[in-house]
Design a protein around this motif. Structure first.
Motif, short mmCIF file in Angstrom:
data_model
loop_
_atom_site.label_atom_id
_atom_site.label_comp_id
_atom_site.label_asym_id
_atom_site.label_seq_id
_atom_site.Cartn_x
_atom_site.Cartn_y
_atom_site.Cartn_z
N CYS A 244 0.84 -1.20 0.00
CA CYS A 244 0.00 0.00 0.00
C CYS A 244 0.88 1.25 0.00
CB CYS A 244 -0.92 0.02 1.22
SG CYS A 244 -2.09 1.39 1.24
N ASN A 245 0.53 2.20 -0.84
CA ASN A 245 1.24 3.47 -0.88
C ASN A 245 1.07 4.19 0.47
OD1 ASN A 245 2.08 6.13 -1.27
ND2 ASN A 245 1.23 6.26 -3.33
N PRO A 246 2.16 4.49 1.17
CA PRO A 246 2.03 5.14 2.49
C PRO A 246 1.25 6.44 2.44
CG PRO A 246 4.29 4.39 2.12
CD PRO A 246 3.57 4.22 0.81
N ASN A 247 1.27 7.12 1.30
CA ASN A 247 0.54 8.38 1.17
C ASN A 247 -0.97 8.20 1.21
OD1 ASN A 247 2.93 9.90 0.94
ND2 ASN A 247 3.03 9.52 -1.27
N LYS A 248 -1.42 6.97 1.01
CA LYS A 248 -2.87 6.69 1.07
C LYS A 248 -3.35 6.37 2.48
CE LYS A 248 -3.68 4.79 -3.59
NZ LYS A 248 -4.25 3.63 -4.31
N ILE A 249 -2.42 6.18 3.39
CA ILE A 249 -2.77 5.66 4.72
C ILE A 249 -3.04 6.79 5.71
CG2 ILE A 249 -1.93 4.34 6.70
CD1 ILE A 249 -0.35 2.61 4.73
N ARG A 250 -4.16 6.68 6.39
CA ARG A 250 -4.49 7.61 7.47
C ARG A 250 -5.01 6.78 8.64
NH1 ARG A 250 -8.82 12.70 7.44
NH2 ARG A 250 -8.09 13.63 9.39
N VAL A 251 -4.22 6.62 9.67
CA VAL A 251 -4.62 5.80 10.82
C VAL A 251 -5.70 6.51 11.62
CG1 VAL A 251 -3.85 4.73 12.98
CG2 VAL A 251 -2.35 4.70 10.96
N ILE A 252 -6.81 5.80 11.85
CA ILE A 252 -7.87 6.30 12.72
C ILE A 252 -8.17 5.22 13.75
CG2 ILE A 252 -10.25 7.12 12.90
CD1 ILE A 252 -10.09 8.14 10.06
N TYR A 253 -7.69 5.44 14.95
CA TYR A 253 -7.89 4.45 16.00
C TYR A 253 -9.38 4.30 16.35
CZ TYR A 253 -3.18 3.04 17.32
OH TYR A 253 -1.93 2.47 17.33
N THR A 254 -9.74 3.09 16.68
CA THR A 254 -11.10 2.78 17.10
C THR A 254 -11.49 3.63 18.31
OG1 THR A 254 -10.98 0.50 16.31
CG2 THR A 254 -12.55 0.94 18.06
N GLY A 255 -12.78 3.95 18.39
CA GLY A 255 -13.29 4.68 19.54
C GLY A 255 -14.41 3.92 20.23
N ILE A 256 -14.55 4.13 21.53
CA ILE A 256 -15.62 3.49 22.30
C ILE A 256 -16.37 4.55 23.09
CG2 ILE A 256 -14.48 1.25 22.47
CD1 ILE A 256 -13.57 2.06 25.28
N ASP A 257 -17.57 4.20 23.51
CA ASP A 257 -18.43 5.09 24.28
C ASP A 257 -18.00 5.03 25.75
OD1 ASP A 257 -20.42 6.44 25.61
OD2 ASP A 257 -22.07 5.51 24.51
N LEU A 258 -17.24 6.02 26.19
CA LEU A 258 -16.70 6.01 27.54
C LEU A 258 -17.76 6.28 28.61
CD1 LEU A 258 -13.36 7.88 26.84
CD2 LEU A 258 -13.64 5.44 27.31
N GLU A 259 -18.91 6.76 28.20
CA GLU A 259 -20.00 6.95 29.16
C GLU A 259 -20.74 5.63 29.41
OE1 GLU A 259 -22.51 10.07 27.75
OE2 GLU A 259 -20.90 11.57 27.74
N ARG A 260 -20.82 4.81 28.38
CA ARG A 260 -21.45 3.50 28.53
C ARG A 260 -20.51 2.52 29.24
NH1 ARG A 260 -23.02 -0.69 23.58
NH2 ARG A 260 -23.62 -2.44 24.93
N PHE A 261 -19.26 2.51 28.82
CA PHE A 261 -18.29 1.58 29.40
C PHE A 261 -17.51 2.32 30.48
CE2 PHE A 261 -19.17 0.01 25.14
CZ PHE A 261 -19.52 -1.31 25.42
N THR A 262 -17.95 2.13 31.71
CA THR A 262 -17.37 2.83 32.85
C THR A 262 -17.35 1.89 34.06
OG1 THR A 262 -17.50 4.89 34.13
CG2 THR A 262 -19.58 3.77 33.67
N PRO A 263 -16.39 2.03 34.96
CA PRO A 263 -16.29 1.09 36.10
C PRO A 263 -17.50 1.17 37.04
CG PRO A 263 -14.24 2.31 35.78
CD PRO A 263 -15.27 2.97 34.92
N LYS A 264 -17.91 0.00 37.52
CA LYS A 264 -18.96 -0.10 38.53
C LYS A 264 -18.52 -1.12 39.57
CE LYS A 264 -22.70 1.02 35.32
NZ LYS A 264 -23.93 0.54 34.63
N ASP A 265 -18.92 -0.90 40.80
CA ASP A 265 -18.50 -1.77 41.91
C ASP A 265 -19.45 -2.97 42.01
OD1 ASP A 265 -17.19 -2.78 44.06
OD2 ASP A 265 -18.09 -1.42 45.52
N SER A 266 -19.28 -3.94 41.12
CA SER A 266 -20.17 -5.11 41.14
C SER A 266 -19.37 -6.41 41.08
CB SER A 266 -21.13 -5.04 39.95
OG SER A 266 -20.45 -4.87 38.73
N ARG A 267 -18.11 -6.36 41.50
CA ARG A 267 -17.26 -7.55 41.44
C ARG A 267 -17.31 -8.32 42.76
NH1 ARG A 267 -15.00 -3.61 38.47
NH2 ARG A 267 -14.47 -4.17 36.31
#
Length: 450
Positions: A244-267
């Motif tokens: 792949c031509n490096p000039n064609k590449i644009r890295v876009i890291y995956t994103g997640i919903d940080l409001e939905r995935f948040t720590p809860k004290d249920s362990r």
């Protein structure tokens, strides 16, 4: 959710074995993109096997074209010369040129040209019957795809979710409608094909031919796309190494919903839950997970092992369930869930056992919930996961001993480690990902969102 204002943009997504029909990381990624960009009208060309149930619905998903590869394809418009030329190139692992792509709609396994291409490539060492049907299973999908090329589509941009079948079809659509093609990469396609071929036990010639066909699709995708957006720099390096031509590449890291995935004290305070969220299939290493669970439970009496996710390969799943039963059921298989965050917040550690990965979405979700992820060293796991381990399935005992010690180390300072991984994944906010895709769509289409 991001609001873009009123636009008249239509994007056609090309998927394979994922969105909107199958549960998995790529499907969730695509759903997050579609569902949060409500001012764009999306449609999807879904290459799927039997499954037509839409599991990810959004108001702006306007249409789904299904290519069901479980059925034998028909193409009464097939042309022998076109088919021969394309099949010969792909069997050799060569990329297709513009003229090939413009004529892809005339490719058909029902032509003499197809038979002749396979005969010419066969060297006599392999059983021709097995060789013929193995390659035909691959080329049948391309024949299915050729039918979609005769449809009229009102689209402004093509988004292909891999550089295999999706990228090949996207390349042909690009020239048919004179529109830009954007390819994303979520996995490592040639590595995944190698894992699949090991289970088929095909002869070396046939296996190599199939690898070549996928290499051809990958090269074609890279050559003809306007841009590639890998989900990590690990993928970007892989793309560059494969032409792949490096000039064609644009890295876009995956994103997640940080409001939905948040720590809860249920362990649990009395038990240590070690889990994995993923499909039950060879590439996710479910067998490895069961074997490791069996060893670790014998050394950590309070450990419980969960696997959360659907069956993707029924034959493999049957093998896994029998192995688990034979070992005394060290793993509890929890099935499918649409609320993985509830399971993450009961886990102490997420143990990933994949044989190949890109950037595992589940790892980001788990760590957003404060769960340290211990992963096999695949894909971009070294960058995104709390810790990694090396595993040779030929020496699974040494692997199990290593994993056991790493689990003990994580648990010794679990609270600090939990806070660390939650803070670490904040850079993977979905809002950042969406904004980067908006910029990319603007760049490729030459249009500005209001």
């Amino acid at each position: 959710k991001i609001q873009l204002g009123r636009v008249n943009m239509r994007i056609s997504i090309i998927s394979e074995g994922s969105y909107p029909h199958k549960i998995g990381g790529v499907s969730v990624w695509t759903y997050n993109l579609v569902n949060n960009l409500k001012d764009i009208d999306f449609e999807c060309i879904s290459i799927t096997y039997k499954d037509r149930t839409i599991r990810y619905e959004s108001e702006n998903l306007k249409n789904v074209h299904v290519i069901d590869v479980s059925k034998f394809p028909k193409n009464k418009f097939g042309e022998s010369d076109v088919t021969y030329k394309i099949a010969k190139k792909m069997i050799k692992g060569e990329s297709l040129d513009v003229n090939d792509l413009k004529k892809l709609q005339y490719f058909s396994i029902h032509t003499d040209g197809y038979i002749n291409a396979l005969v010419d490539a066969h060297n006599g060492d392999a059983d021709f019957g097995k060789y013929f049907w193995a390659l035909t299973n691959v080329f049948a999908t391309i024949t299915h795809m050729s039918n979609i090329l005769r449809r009229e589509m009102n689209i402004d941009l093509i988004l292909s979710l891999n550089v295999g079948f999706c990228g090949l079809l996207g390349s042909a659509l690009k020239y048919k409608f004179d529109i830009p093609l954007l390819c994303t990469e979520h996995g490592i396609i040639l590595r995944e094909i190698e894992i699949y071929l090991k289970r088929t036990k095909l002869d070396p010639l046939t296996s190599q031919m199939i690898k070549n066909i996928y290499a051809s699709m990958m090269k074609t995708s890279y050559e003809h796309c306007d841009m590639v957006t890998p989900i990590s720099y690990f993928h970007a390096e892989h793309s560059t190494r494969n032409g792949c031509n490096p000039n064609k590449i644009r890295v876009i890291y995956t994103g997640i919903d940080l409001e939905r995935f948040t720590p809860k004290d249920s362990r649990s305070k009395n038990e240590m839950v070690i889990g994995n969220v993923g499909r039950i299939e060879p590439i996710k290493g479910t067998k490895r997970f069961v074997i490791l669970a069996d060893y670790i439970k014998k050394n950590l009496e309070n450990a419980r092992f969960w696997w959360i996710g659907p069956v993707d390969d029924e034959e493999y799943a049957d093998e896994i369930f029998k192995l688990n039963k034979r070992l005394g059921n060290p793993v509890e298989f929890k099935g499918v869930t649409n609320k993985p965050e509830d399971f993450y917040n009961q886990m102490h550690i997420m143990l990933m056992t994949s044989l190949s990965e890109g950037l595992p979405l589940a790892a980001l979700e788990a760590q957003a919930c404060g769960v340290p992820v211990l992963s096999s060293n695949v894909g971009d796991s070294e960058y995104v996961c709390f810790d990694i381990y090396y595993c040779d399935d030929e020496d699974i005992l040494s692997c199990a001993e290593t994993v056991l010690e790493k689990i003990k180390d994580i648990m010794e300072n679990w609270n600090e480690n939990s806070i660390f991984v939650r803070n670490w994944v904040t850079e993977f906010d979905i809002k950042r990902m969406l904004n980067e895709y908006i910029d990319t769509f603007e760049l490729l289409t030459g249009r500005k969102f209001l």
